[in-house]
Design an enzyme around this catalytic site. Sequence first.
Site, PDB file in Angstrom:
ATOM      1  CE1 TYR A   1      -4.481  -1.000   0.029  1.00 11.43           C
ATOM      2  CE2 TYR A   1      -3.398  -2.939   0.943  1.00 11.43           C
ATOM      3  CZ  TYR A   1      -4.495  -2.351   0.355  1.00 11.43           C
ATOM      4  OH  TYR A   1      -5.619  -3.101   0.087  1.00 11.43           O
TER       5      TYR A   1
ATOM      6  CD  GLU B   1      -6.878  -5.965   1.193  1.00 11.84           C
ATOM      7  OE1 GLU B   1      -5.648  -5.884   1.431  1.00 11.84           O
ATOM      8  OE2 GLU B   1      -7.479  -5.169   0.438  1.00 11.84           O
TER       9      GLU B   1
END
Length: 404
Positions: free
Chosen positions: A101, A143
């Site tokens: 990310y 997630e």
Amino acid sequence: MSLTLSAQSTPVVRATLPVVGASLTTITELFYRRMFEERPELLRHLFNRTNQATGAQREALAGSVAAFATLLVERPGERPDAVLARIAHKHVSLGITADQYPLVGRHLLGAVAEVLGDAVTPEVGAAWDEVYWLMANALIAVEARLYAEAGVADGDVWRRMEVAERQQESPEAVSLVLRRTDGRPTVPFRPGQYVSVRVELPDGARQIRQYSLSTAPDHKTWRITVKRERSADGSVPDGEVSSWLHAHAEVGDLLDVSLPAGDLVLPEDDTPLFLASAGIGITPMLSMLDHLALTSATRPVTVVHADRTPLDHVHRDEQADLVSRLADADLHLWYENDAHLSPGTHVAAGRATLDHLTLPADTTAYLCGPLPFMRLVRGELLAKGLHPSAVHYEVFGPDLWLGE
């Protein structure tokens, strides 16, 4: 986890959302170009090269960011769980992990600054950085939970599966039955979910595509049904992975397959169901129907399927058999060409319409197929009184519906 913008960022994002939103397609195009320049292996081994060529992935990313930012300023405190769940499941099927990310954030926010130039003051940059990390951290949390529920380490989703059977279902679709190499039953999943398949192409790239599991989870094997994707006008290549699977996947071959993922799943209750599909969108509906038949479900089920011709209708006999095994189910078929009557079914020529159907107010609807088909059906369902929250959908490819 709170998804509320800080007091100092909220007015900044509200004021700049129109100009950022208007430039998002340009921003995401620059974002992908810069990220792939730094990390070319991501385009070869993770991202769908065809969707990058068509621009579909850029549109999906822009739509998701715009939808998330809009919700933050217009409905503070409301969680966009449907948007987040859909993205998170796709990420899990690809094995995305939290450490990826920061790379995305750096290039995305850098693209915002480059495209908007002097308009991105330090305050504006900080506000949009906050938007990105609110979304990123929310996805990372979802997630992590999905990985934990599957009992695997983050990102550890790939398994070798053997092709146990291959069946040509139509001129353009083939089904592959997959089994574990150790002879044990496959991992359980929920009806309607999908897996990712990763193949190595002639140029060495390892490309990934998602395919719905097209039978119930009650079997010892999995089955996927792969439509060979062809370019409509030659402007982009034919589907790389689907073409490879059609040409090369044979009984006894080994494939890299992910653990199941996806949030288009049946509710565990007795409310009426409406299952609408077009083309290869039939695959998650088959899994649901198979599960309903195996569990002797008595809930009302209305099944709608649209296709070009009966020959193109994959698993046509199987679908009709599954519907016939349910206590309270009806099958309605539309063919654009060559429609013909079949005993026990409603068959019509032309494009699907729901004009003649009456659905209970508490119906839960599931849609899968081309976007124009799903948008049309969704509109008709809402006109019949179904609440928007009762209409669920699955998109094969980038989710261009996220911004709606």
